[in-house]
Write a protein that holds these residues in place. Structure first.
Motif, PDB file in Angstrom:
ATOM      1  N   VAL A  87       0.847  -1.186   0.000  1.00  9.34           N
ATOM      2  CA  VAL A  87       0.000   0.000   0.000  1.00  9.34           C
ATOM      3  C   VAL A  87       0.884   1.238   0.000  1.00  9.34           C
ATOM      4  O   VAL A  87       1.692   1.433   0.912  1.00  9.34           O
ATOM      5  CB  VAL A  87      -0.914   0.023   1.252  1.00  9.34           C
ATOM      6  CG1 VAL A  87      -1.775   1.279   1.270  1.00  9.34           C
ATOM      7  CG2 VAL A  87      -1.761  -1.236   1.339  1.00  9.34           C
ATOM      8  N   LYS A  88       0.745   2.063  -1.019  1.00  8.15           N
ATOM      9  CA  LYS A  88       1.381   3.378  -1.076  1.00  8.15           C
ATOM     10  C   LYS A  88       0.262   4.403  -1.192  1.00  8.15           C
ATOM     11  O   LYS A  88      -0.889   4.057  -1.447  1.00  8.15           O
ATOM     12  CB  LYS A  88       2.353   3.478  -2.243  1.00  8.15           C
ATOM     13  CG  LYS A  88       3.577   2.596  -2.042  1.00  8.15           C
ATOM     14  CD  LYS A  88       4.611   2.860  -3.111  1.00  8.15           C
ATOM     15  CE  LYS A  88       5.876   2.059  -2.806  1.00  8.15           C
ATOM     16  NZ  LYS A  88       6.888   2.257  -3.829  1.00  8.15           N
ATOM     17  N   LYS A  89       0.609   5.670  -1.017  1.00  2.00           N
ATOM     18  CA  LYS A  89      -0.430   6.695  -0.959  1.00  2.00           C
ATOM     19  C   LYS A  89      -1.286   6.745  -2.226  1.00  2.00           C
ATOM     20  O   LYS A  89      -2.509   6.739  -2.154  1.00  2.00           O
ATOM     21  CB  LYS A  89       0.176   8.064  -0.678  1.00  2.00           C
ATOM     22  CG  LYS A  89      -0.891   9.108  -0.417  1.00  2.00           C
ATOM     23  CD  LYS A  89      -0.335  10.361   0.176  1.00  2.00           C
ATOM     24  CE  LYS A  89      -1.495  11.300   0.501  1.00  2.00           C
ATOM     25  NZ  LYS A  89      -1.125  12.366   1.373  1.00  2.00           N
ATOM     26  N   ALA A  90      -0.685   6.786  -3.376  1.00  2.36           N
ATOM     27  CA  ALA A  90      -1.446   6.923  -4.617  1.00  2.36           C
ATOM     28  C   ALA A  90      -1.965   5.592  -5.141  1.00  2.36           C
ATOM     29  O   ALA A  90      -3.066   5.521  -5.686  1.00  2.36           O
ATOM     30  CB  ALA A  90      -0.593   7.597  -5.686  1.00  2.36           C
ATOM     31  N   GLU A  91      -1.165   4.547  -4.976  1.00  2.39           N
ATOM     32  CA  GLU A  91      -1.467   3.284  -5.639  1.00  2.39           C
ATOM     33  C   GLU A  91      -1.086   2.101  -4.754  1.00  2.39           C
ATOM     34  O   GLU A  91      -0.099   2.144  -4.033  1.00  2.39           O
ATOM     35  CB  GLU A  91      -0.674   3.244  -6.941  1.00  2.39           C
ATOM     36  CG  GLU A  91      -0.920   2.084  -7.824  1.00  2.39           C
ATOM     37  CD  GLU A  91      -0.150   2.227  -9.123  1.00  2.39           C
ATOM     38  OE1 GLU A  91      -0.770   2.534 -10.146  1.00  2.39           O
ATOM     39  OE2 GLU A  91       1.095   2.039  -9.102  1.00  2.39           O
ATOM     40  N   THR A  92      -1.887   1.061  -4.835  1.00  3.61           N
ATOM     41  CA  THR A  92      -1.596  -0.185  -4.138  1.00  3.61           C
ATOM     42  C   THR A  92      -1.334  -1.265  -5.179  1.00  3.61           C
ATOM     43  O   THR A  92      -2.038  -1.345  -6.181  1.00  3.61           O
ATOM     44  CB  THR A  92      -2.771  -0.598  -3.226  1.00  3.61           C
ATOM     45  OG1 THR A  92      -2.914   0.389  -2.204  1.00  3.61           O
ATOM     46  CG2 THR A  92      -2.541  -1.958  -2.595  1.00  3.61           C
ATOM     47  N   ILE A  93      -0.316  -2.063  -4.922  1.00  2.00           N
ATOM     48  CA  ILE A  93       0.015  -3.186  -5.803  1.00  2.00           C
ATOM     49  C   ILE A  93      -0.356  -4.467  -5.072  1.00  2.00           C
ATOM     50  O   ILE A  93       0.043  -4.678  -3.927  1.00  2.00           O
ATOM     51  CB  ILE A  93       1.508  -3.200  -6.160  1.00  2.00           C
ATOM     52  CG1 ILE A  93       1.882  -1.924  -6.906  1.00  2.00           C
ATOM     53  CG2 ILE A  93       1.854  -4.439  -6.985  1.00  2.00           C
ATOM     54  CD1 ILE A  93       3.371  -1.728  -7.092  1.00  2.00           C
ATOM     55  N   GLU A 146      -5.837   2.263  -7.390  1.00  2.00           N
ATOM     56  CA  GLU A 146      -5.690   3.465  -6.583  1.00  2.00           C
ATOM     57  C   GLU A 146      -6.011   3.101  -5.138  1.00  2.00           C
ATOM     58  O   GLU A 146      -7.009   2.439  -4.857  1.00  2.00           O
ATOM     59  CB  GLU A 146      -6.640   4.567  -7.059  1.00  2.00           C
ATOM     60  CG  GLU A 146      -6.430   4.987  -8.492  1.00  2.00           C
ATOM     61  CD  GLU A 146      -7.283   4.199  -9.473  1.00  2.00           C
ATOM     62  OE1 GLU A 146      -7.710   3.073  -9.155  1.00  2.00           O
ATOM     63  OE2 GLU A 146      -7.505   4.706 -10.576  1.00  2.00           O
ATOM     64  N   THR A 147      -5.191   3.529  -4.219  1.00  5.88           N
ATOM     65  CA  THR A 147      -5.345   3.157  -2.814  1.00  5.88           C
ATOM     66  C   THR A 147      -6.693   3.582  -2.260  1.00  5.88           C
ATOM     67  O   THR A 147      -7.336   2.814  -1.540  1.00  5.88           O
ATOM     68  CB  THR A 147      -4.179   3.722  -1.986  1.00  5.88           C
ATOM     69  OG1 THR A 147      -2.961   3.160  -2.497  1.00  5.88           O
ATOM     70  CG2 THR A 147      -4.309   3.391  -0.520  1.00  5.88           C
ATOM     71  N   ILE A 148      -7.156   4.769  -2.595  1.00  3.71           N
ATOM     72  CA  ILE A 148      -8.446   5.226  -2.087  1.00  3.71           C
ATOM     73  C   ILE A 148      -9.582   4.350  -2.616  1.00  3.71           C
ATOM     74  O   ILE A 148     -10.560   4.085  -1.911  1.00  3.71           O
ATOM     75  CB  ILE A 148      -8.678   6.734  -2.386  1.00  3.71           C
ATOM     76  CG1 ILE A 148      -9.849   7.271  -1.578  1.00  3.71           C
ATOM     77  CG2 ILE A 148      -8.865   6.990  -3.852  1.00  3.71           C
ATOM     78  CD1 ILE A 148      -9.596   7.377  -0.107  1.00  3.71           C
TER      79      ILE A 148
END
Length: 113
Positions: free
Chosen positions: A69-75, A91-93
């Motif tokens: 999990v990163k701020k802009a995007e999750t892998i 997108e993480t949100i």
């Protein structure tokens, strides 16, 4: 919500499944398997720590998926490569919104069955 989804009863099983667009199949695998048994609020807190700049990222390894999990995007990576490709970016949100919806559906299902 950016993505269309449908949460339905898993035929023949006492569980739910989530239908997502093809490019998000790995997200469905993650929701249906890896977050089970851990309170939804814990998952949301882990994401919120990143979204609120308390942590640069969070990483998890579940039964079937690894998540970064990163701020802009999750892998999300499928550890057993049943998908091609075996990595999904979201997108993480949007992932947070899906986890929240999944948690509400799970609670409703358990309370009514």
């Amino acid at each position: 919500m950016k993505y269309n989804y449908n949460i339905i009863k898993n035929e023949g099983l006492d569980s739910l499944k989530i239908e997502l667009p093809k490019e998000l199949e790995i997200v469905a695998t993650f929701l249906e398997n890896d977050i089970q048994g851990i309170p939804i609020n814990w998952w949301l807190q882990q994401i919120d720590e990143v979204l609120n700049n308390l942590k640069e990222y969070n990483e998890f390894k579940g039964i079937l998926c690894a998540v970064q999990v990163k701020k802009a995007e999750t892998i999300i990576a499928d550890l057993y490569s049943i998908h091609d490709p075996n990595i999904c970016k979201i997108e993480t949100i949007q992932l947070r919104k899906l986890i929240e919806a999944w948690g509400k559906a799970q609670k409703f299902y358990k309370d009514n069955n």
